[in-house]
Design an enzyme around this catalytic site. Structure first.
Site, PDB file in Angstrom:
ATOM      1  N   GLU A 120      50.888  36.702  13.982  1.00 16.35           N
ATOM      2  CA  GLU A 120      50.465  37.793  13.111  1.00 16.35           C
ATOM      3  C   GLU A 120      51.690  38.311  12.345  1.00 16.35           C
ATOM      4  O   GLU A 120      52.759  38.490  12.916  1.00 16.35           O
ATOM      5  CB  GLU A 120      49.844  38.944  13.920  1.00 16.35           C
ATOM      6  N   PHE A 121      51.496  38.517  11.055  1.00 15.93           N
ATOM      7  CA  PHE A 121      52.543  39.098  10.199  1.00 15.93           C
ATOM      8  C   PHE A 121      52.038  40.482   9.850  1.00 15.93           C
ATOM      9  O   PHE A 121      51.062  40.626   9.118  1.00 15.93           O
ATOM     10  CB  PHE A 121      52.680  38.257   8.932  1.00 15.93           C
ATOM     11  N   GLU A 122      52.685  41.488  10.392  1.00 18.44           N
ATOM     12  CA  GLU A 122      52.118  42.822  10.253  1.00 18.44           C
ATOM     13  C   GLU A 122      52.552  43.513   8.970  1.00 18.44           C
ATOM     14  O   GLU A 122      53.726  43.781   8.761  1.00 18.44           O
ATOM     15  CB  GLU A 122      52.489  43.667  11.467  1.00 18.44           C
TER      16      GLU A 122
END
Lengths: 216, 216
Positions: free
Chosen positions: B107-109
């Site tokens: 996940e790339f927040e």
């Protein structure tokens, strides 16, 4: 209000059956939900307008009962956060049946669903860092959520994540109003219309000092 | 960009030293950060205006490298959610050195800090439900965050919660631009100015079908 769903991990069940303090903590939080009322002995919600009601009144109703009747405190900081994270919403230390007190943290989620993740994680950090012996979270059920201000987290939405709680003493309550009524007054949004009250902040010593200061 | 901080749990370290697939997964994600560039071989951020830059360009730069060079997929649903939760941002199955493939979620927040809690919890559910063998999260460092659109989550803000990850294979990367430059173009906010591209969605079968359909 009504408690519609209760998720209770096995470690929480074990504590409940073996420790009077745990039982008492669960009862107190359950009572704060059940006895939270806005019309006589009931909590009645106007369900004529989607997102028509604020959520602060609901939260404050529960917290008042916890603080005034059951001696819970508010805003307990966690040492694990070293001042980089917010405090636990509500907290109580029950006198220890053994040596140490039994420490319980509670979060009442009124933000959006991702805030509910943070609330859950905050309690988990409290348990993992051994600053809490049990964590509790309360959330409106989806049926109720439709009539609360936009995107308030609901029980069903966070339910798929309960698997992350299963190894620790953790309880999640899902609540709903006693009934819906088209003639009930809408709950104010934000803090408007809320009577000012000073919350009972943790630690207890500070409050005693505050009271003394006021009495002079 | 630069990788400034890496948090790697003990189970992740063990996988890295024992499994070529795990090593490769970590290298690919690290490469997608390091080779994400907007000016020659560098990622240069204009730091003259607080919250002056959008974050979509940064995310897309990493994902492009992962999808185009390393054959990662996007939007992998978790069965554990039974369609009630969103998919994992990026996903790859590495050919199994033993029987089964090695499955990694990333996940790339780019949302706010509470969204980062949800992203972290989503990966944890994937691991607990045995749909992922390792989880990775990447976030901007606080130094960079000051120049990104309001309230983007940053590494330091979620760091106090890393204790919740320690029993599972999990890695968190904190990144920052190669350098700051008052003359660099601002990164567009939202999706404006982004060239349209079709992402490689999971499962692979669907994409192959799409490509064939287009070639006809």
């Amino acid at each position: 209000m009504r408690i519609v769903e209760v998720f209770k991990t096995v470690p929480a069940q074990t504590l409940e059956t073996t420790l009077v303090s745990a039982q008492q903590a669960i009862n107190e939080v359950a009572t704060s939900i059940i006895e939270n009322a806005n019309l006589g002995h009931e909590f009645v919600l106007n369900n004529t307008v989607r997102e028509g009601n604020g959520v602060v009144r609901i939260k404050d109703g529960c917290y008042r009962i916890l603080e005034e009747r059951f001696d819970w405190y508010r805003e307990k900081p966690l040492h694990a956060f070293k001042k980089r994270g917010g405090p636990i919403d509500a907290y109580k230390e029950f006198p220890g049946e053994f040596a140490a007190p039994f420490r319980v943290g509670l979060e009442f989620e009124t933000g959006n669903v991702s805030s509910a993740h943070r609330a859950m994680n905050k309690l988990l950090v409290g348990i993992k860092s051994e600053e809490l012996d049990m964590g509790m979270l309360m959330l409106p059920m989806k049926t109720m959520y439709d009539y609360l201000t936009g995107r308030t987290a609901n029980y069903e939405e966070i339910e798929p994540y309960f698997t992350l709680l299963k190894d620790v003493p953790f309880i999640v309550f899902g609540f709903a109003p006693d009934r819906y009524d088209a003639n009930a007054p809408f709950l104010p949004k934000g803090k408007e219309g809320m009577s000012k009250r000073s919350i009972k902040k943790w630690p207890p010593g500070d409050n005693r000092n505050n009271k003394k200061a006021k009495q002079r």
